[in-house]
Design a protein around this motif. Sequence first.
Motif, PDB file in Angstrom:
ATOM      1  N   ASP A  33       0.620  -1.067  -0.072  1.00 18.75           N
ATOM      2  CA  ASP A  33       0.202   0.172  -0.055  1.00 18.75           C
ATOM      3  C   ASP A  33       0.685   1.485  -0.344  1.00 18.75           C
ATOM      4  O   ASP A  33       0.210   1.793  -0.627  1.00 18.75           O
ATOM      5  N   GLU A  34       2.365   1.089   0.807  1.00 25.40           N
ATOM      6  CA  GLU A  34       3.219   2.343   0.680  1.00 25.40           C
ATOM      7  C   GLU A  34       3.350   2.691  -0.055  1.00 25.40           C
ATOM      8  O   GLU A  34       3.563   3.468  -0.710  1.00 25.40           O
ATOM      9  N   ALA A  35       4.109   1.874  -0.920  1.00 27.38           N
ATOM     10  CA  ALA A  35       4.689   1.623  -1.812  1.00 27.38           C
ATOM     11  C   ALA A  35       3.904   2.257  -3.254  1.00 27.38           C
ATOM     12  O   ALA A  35       4.590   3.368  -3.825  1.00 27.38           O
ATOM     13  N   ILE A  36       3.032   1.487  -3.400  1.00 24.96           N
ATOM     14  CA  ILE A  36       1.834   2.305  -4.572  1.00 24.96           C
ATOM     15  C   ILE A  36       1.463   3.985  -3.748  1.00 24.96           C
ATOM     16  O   ILE A  36       1.590   4.570  -4.964  1.00 24.96           O
ATOM     17  N   SER A  37       1.128   4.372  -2.537  1.00 21.27           N
ATOM     18  CA  SER A  37       0.783   5.579  -2.150  1.00 21.27           C
ATOM     19  C   SER A  37       1.657   6.492  -2.947  1.00 21.27           C
ATOM     20  O   SER A  37       1.877   7.275  -3.237  1.00 21.27           O
ATOM     21  N   GLN A  38       3.056   5.843  -2.963  1.00 25.76           N
ATOM     22  CA  GLN A  38       4.401   7.274  -3.129  1.00 25.76           C
ATOM     23  C   GLN A  38       4.335   6.621  -3.954  1.00 25.76           C
ATOM     24  O   GLN A  38       4.724   8.164  -4.767  1.00 25.76           O
TER      25      GLN A  38
END
Length: 153
Positions: A33-38
């Motif tokens: 989630d965090e990797a895609i969000s960034q």
Amino acid sequence: MRRGGVILALTAAAALAACSPKAPAGVDKNILDEAISQAIGDPGTCVLIAQQGQVVYQYGTHMVCGRVLPACEGTATRTLADLVKEAPAAGDPKTASCRSNPERTRIVAWAAGPVAGGDMVYAAVMEGDLVPPGVVIADKLQAAFQRAGLGSN
């Protein structure tokens, strides 16, 4: 009364979360989630990852993920669920971008392709005022997938 409302709301949220795909096996959903969000995070973004025809991960709300938007191929429309079924399992990603409203003030961008180093495919859509082209989304997602431990070079 208030306590009952809170309990009902928490129960509903838990039920909805149980229906959502978690993450591919061996991948921490929070890290993905965090990797895609960034990489491409935006309220108008949805990413699906499928394995053997089954969606195993979803980034974005059900509302965003279920929208019917211009396919950027003639006058056709599609949903992200349509695109994930067409995602190429090998080779270059399929990408498209176009104006998404009659005023031509919003853009929709699509990307779909293989997740490097695995048997999974992804499909992504972004729609809004300032959206990068589909080819940029595809490139950023591959890097995000690798940061999250999906696939390798």
